[in-house]
Design a protein around this motif. Structure first.
Motif, PDB file in Angstrom:
ATOM      1  N   VAL A 297       0.871  -1.218   0.065  1.00 52.04           N
ATOM      2  CA  VAL A 297      -0.030   0.046   0.233  1.00 52.04           C
ATOM      3  C   VAL A 297       0.895   1.254   0.010  1.00 52.04           C
ATOM      4  CG1 VAL A 297      -1.776   1.288   1.311  1.00 52.04           C
ATOM      5  CG2 VAL A 297      -1.783  -1.393   1.160  1.00 52.04           C
ATOM      6  N   GLY A 298       0.891   1.966  -0.962  1.00 50.50           N
ATOM      7  CA  GLY A 298       1.802   3.103  -1.146  1.00 50.50           C
ATOM      8  C   GLY A 298       3.249   2.662  -1.307  1.00 50.50           C
ATOM      9  N   GLY A 299       4.191   3.458  -0.698  1.00 50.07           N
ATOM     10  CA  GLY A 299       5.612   3.051  -0.782  1.00 50.07           C
ATOM     11  C   GLY A 299       6.078   3.487  -2.025  1.00 50.07           C
ATOM     12  N   SER A 300       7.290   2.694  -2.747  1.00 50.89           N
ATOM     13  CA  SER A 300       7.702   3.270  -3.811  1.00 50.89           C
ATOM     14  C   SER A 300       7.173   3.191  -5.192  1.00 50.89           C
ATOM     15  CB  SER A 300       9.029   2.329  -3.887  1.00 50.89           C
ATOM     16  OG  SER A 300       8.689   0.938  -4.276  1.00 50.89           O
ATOM     17  N   ILE A 301       5.988   2.454  -5.229  1.00 54.33           N
ATOM     18  CA  ILE A 301       4.906   2.478  -6.344  1.00 54.33           C
ATOM     19  C   ILE A 301       3.780   2.958  -5.984  1.00 54.33           C
ATOM     20  CG2 ILE A 301       6.466   0.466  -7.554  1.00 54.33           C
ATOM     21  CD1 ILE A 301       4.424  -1.339  -6.737  1.00 54.33           C
ATOM     22  N   GLY A 302       3.018   3.286  -6.953  1.00 50.08           N
ATOM     23  CA  GLY A 302       1.675   3.866  -6.599  1.00 50.08           C
ATOM     24  C   GLY A 302       1.373   5.120  -5.676  1.00 50.08           C
ATOM     25  N   ALA A 303       0.474   5.792  -5.894  1.00 52.90           N
ATOM     26  CA  ALA A 303       0.117   7.050  -4.760  1.00 52.90           C
ATOM     27  C   ALA A 303      -0.121   6.544  -3.291  1.00 52.90           C
ATOM     28  CB  ALA A 303      -1.352   7.621  -5.436  1.00 52.90           C
ATOM     29  N   ALA A 304      -0.134   7.624  -2.619  1.00 49.34           N
ATOM     30  CA  ALA A 304      -0.087   7.339  -1.159  1.00 49.34           C
ATOM     31  C   ALA A 304      -1.466   6.616  -0.968  1.00 49.34           C
ATOM     32  CB  ALA A 304       0.008   8.656  -0.389  1.00 49.34           C
ATOM     33  N   GLY A 305      -1.357   5.510  -0.204  1.00 51.17           N
ATOM     34  CA  GLY A 305      -2.549   4.652   0.051  1.00 51.17           C
ATOM     35  C   GLY A 305      -3.150   3.878  -0.826  1.00 51.17           C
ATOM     36  N   GLN A 306      -2.254   3.809  -1.940  1.00 48.53           N
ATOM     37  CA  GLN A 306      -2.967   3.098  -3.117  1.00 48.53           C
ATOM     38  C   GLN A 306      -2.574   1.524  -2.994  1.00 48.53           C
ATOM     39  OE1 GLN A 306      -1.507   4.187  -6.871  1.00 48.53           O
ATOM     40  NE2 GLN A 306      -3.487   3.360  -8.001  1.00 48.53           N
ATOM     41  N   ARG A 307      -3.446   0.497  -3.158  1.00 52.55           N
ATOM     42  CA  ARG A 307      -2.960  -0.794  -3.136  1.00 52.55           C
ATOM     43  C   ARG A 307      -2.411  -1.119  -4.425  1.00 52.55           C
ATOM     44  NH1 ARG A 307      -5.874  -6.025  -4.011  1.00 52.55           N
ATOM     45  NH2 ARG A 307      -7.482  -4.861  -4.856  1.00 52.55           N
ATOM     46  N   CYS A 308      -1.043  -1.853  -4.353  1.00 57.93           N
ATOM     47  CA  CYS A 308      -0.478  -2.314  -5.377  1.00 57.93           C
ATOM     48  C   CYS A 308       0.047  -3.473  -5.358  1.00 57.93           C
ATOM     49  CB  CYS A 308       0.916  -1.470  -5.716  1.00 57.93           C
ATOM     50  SG  CYS A 308       0.525   0.435  -5.983  1.00 57.93           S
ATOM     51  N   TRP A 309       0.096  -4.437  -6.604  1.00 60.37           N
ATOM     52  CA  TRP A 309       0.887  -5.714  -6.678  1.00 60.37           C
ATOM     53  C   TRP A 309       2.002  -5.422  -7.308  1.00 60.37           C
ATOM     54  CZ3 TRP A 309      -3.346  -9.691  -8.693  1.00 60.37           C
ATOM     55  CH2 TRP A 309      -4.225  -9.944  -7.601  1.00 60.37           C
ATOM     56  N   MET A 310       3.252  -6.009  -6.861  1.00 61.09           N
ATOM     57  CA  MET A 310       4.553  -5.861  -7.436  1.00 61.09           C
ATOM     58  C   MET A 310       5.083  -7.392  -7.604  1.00 61.09           C
ATOM     59  SD  MET A 310       7.859  -3.760  -6.535  1.00 61.09           S
ATOM     60  CE  MET A 310       8.544  -5.016  -5.160  1.00 61.09           C
ATOM     61  N   ASN A 311       5.560  -7.487  -9.104  1.00 63.54           N
ATOM     62  CA  ASN A 311       6.304  -8.723  -9.101  1.00 63.54           C
ATOM     63  C   ASN A 311       7.866  -8.389  -9.240  1.00 63.54           C
ATOM     64  OD1 ASN A 311       7.795 -10.889 -10.106  1.00 63.54           O
ATOM     65  ND2 ASN A 311       6.063 -11.450 -11.815  1.00 63.54           N
ATOM     66  N   PRO A 312       8.748  -8.912  -8.048  1.00 62.26           N
ATOM     67  CA  PRO A 312      10.050  -8.424  -8.152  1.00 62.26           C
ATOM     68  C   PRO A 312      10.956  -9.536  -8.909  1.00 62.26           C
ATOM     69  CG  PRO A 312       9.400  -9.707  -6.150  1.00 62.26           C
ATOM     70  CD  PRO A 312       8.223  -9.600  -6.910  1.00 62.26           C
ATOM     71  N   HIS A 313      10.336 -10.348  -9.690  1.00 54.83           N
ATOM     72  CA  HIS A 313      11.441 -11.295 -10.316  1.00 54.83           C
ATOM     73  C   HIS A 313      12.187 -12.010  -9.433  1.00 54.83           C
ATOM     74  CE1 HIS A 313      10.311 -10.790 -14.568  1.00 54.83           C
ATOM     75  NE2 HIS A 313      10.121  -9.473 -14.438  1.00 54.83           N
ATOM     76  N   ALA A 314      11.829 -12.698  -8.367  1.00 52.54           N
ATOM     77  CA  ALA A 314      12.739 -13.010  -7.308  1.00 52.54           C
ATOM     78  C   ALA A 314      11.600 -13.946  -6.343  1.00 52.54           C
ATOM     79  CB  ALA A 314      13.423 -12.250  -6.661  1.00 52.54           C
ATOM     80  N   PRO A 315      11.957 -14.778  -5.703  1.00 52.12           N
ATOM     81  CA  PRO A 315      10.908 -15.386  -4.631  1.00 52.12           C
ATOM     82  C   PRO A 315      10.574 -14.403  -3.678  1.00 52.12           C
ATOM     83  CG  PRO A 315      12.723 -16.704  -4.823  1.00 52.12           C
ATOM     84  CD  PRO A 315      12.999 -15.432  -5.580  1.00 52.12           C
ATOM     85  N   VAL A 316       9.177 -14.364  -3.507  1.00 49.46           N
ATOM     86  CA  VAL A 316       8.478 -13.230  -2.764  1.00 49.46           C
ATOM     87  C   VAL A 316       8.529 -13.696  -1.275  1.00 49.46           C
ATOM     88  CG1 VAL A 316       6.294 -12.092  -2.450  1.00 49.46           C
ATOM     89  CG2 VAL A 316       6.898 -12.526  -4.725  1.00 49.46           C
TER      90      VAL A 316
END
Length: 255
Positions: A101-120
């Motif tokens: 939620v937020g962080g380095s991707i997306g707007a503040a408070g926005q829920r995001c999915w991120m694929n890090p190309h590594a074991p999650v």
């Protein structure tokens, strides 16, 4: 090897399951089949090695390779925060994402999915969350029809000791297109270091798995790759009273 449990009667020597002495493989396989066909189950998983451990819980659809898992306790604390891990398919890291939620991707408070190309949800001194969930799914999937032998070890606790056929480790490459397999990370099954404990309820449903493997080389984003002598995993299943909803958010990213 694998262990499973159920309530049975006793004999003078080897415990005899109910149902006229049917083979233990039949009871373990039936429980795995029922779990695999369930629309969704609750799942609690803990992983532990010599110097590290983590635990969490969530929902899993075994026949679809899908899960939503919330990581709780980690010791020592993970270098990179581990939170929600989403599995969209049982094969490959490309089908597993972290939810933020937020962080380095997306707007503040926005829920995001991120694929890090590594074991999650990786943890430097033990197995990643992603790999632990996929190998747990692979064990249940293989219990349905790839049991080499099973032995009841404690009728009072409803447990069996089961050995899987060598075919359960194939294909080793988790990205190989194998429509007959739902769950990947089969190479880890090739490193089982002893019996897998599978416990059933008194009604014959799958209750828990416990297994250990090693040596294991955890993913390392920083520093040199190293090997862990052993990793033990415990997984507990129960009926779910909520649906597994994995609606993709508007914010999705690939690192």
């Amino acid at each position: 090897m694998i262990t499973a449990a159920m309530t049975v009667g006793c004999s003078d020597d080897t415990p005899t399951p109910p149902g006229g002495g049917l083979a233990p493989e039949s009871f373990v396989g039936a429980a795995a089949n029922d779990a695999f066909s369930a629309e969704v189950l609750t799942l609690s998983v803990g992983a532990e090695s010599t110097d590290a451990r983590w635990a969490g819980e969530g929902l899993i659809a075994l026949s679809e390779g899908r899960f939503r898992f919330e990581v709780g306790e980690t010791q020592p604390p993970a270098e990179i925060e581990v939170g929600t891990v989403i599995g969209l398919g049982g094969e490959g890291a490309e089908n597993t994402v972290s939810e933020t939620v937020g962080g380095s991707i997306g707007a503040a408070g926005q829920r995001c999915w991120m694929n890090p190309h590594a074991p999650v949800g990786y943890f430097t001194d033990t197995i990643s969350v992603e790999e632990a969930l996929r190998v747990t799914g692979a064990v249940v999937e293989s219990l349905r029809g790839e049991i080499k032998q099973a032995r009841m070890i404690d009728p009072a606790l409803d447990t069996f000791e089961v050995e899987l056929m060598p075919s359960a480790t194939q294909p080793e490459d988790e990205f190989v297109d194998r429509p007959d397999r739902v769950w990947g990370d089969r190479w880890i099954l090739g490193r089982l270091g002893g019996p897998i404990a599978v416990e059933l309820t008194g009604e014959g449903a799958l209750r828990s798995l416990e297994f250990e493997f090693g040596p294991y080389e955890p993913y390392s984003l920083f520093g040199q790759q190293h090997s862990v002598d052993h990793v033990s995993i415990s997984a507990r299943f129960a009926p779910a009273d909520t649906a597994l909803e994995l609606d993709p958010p508007a914010c999705q990213a690939i690192e």
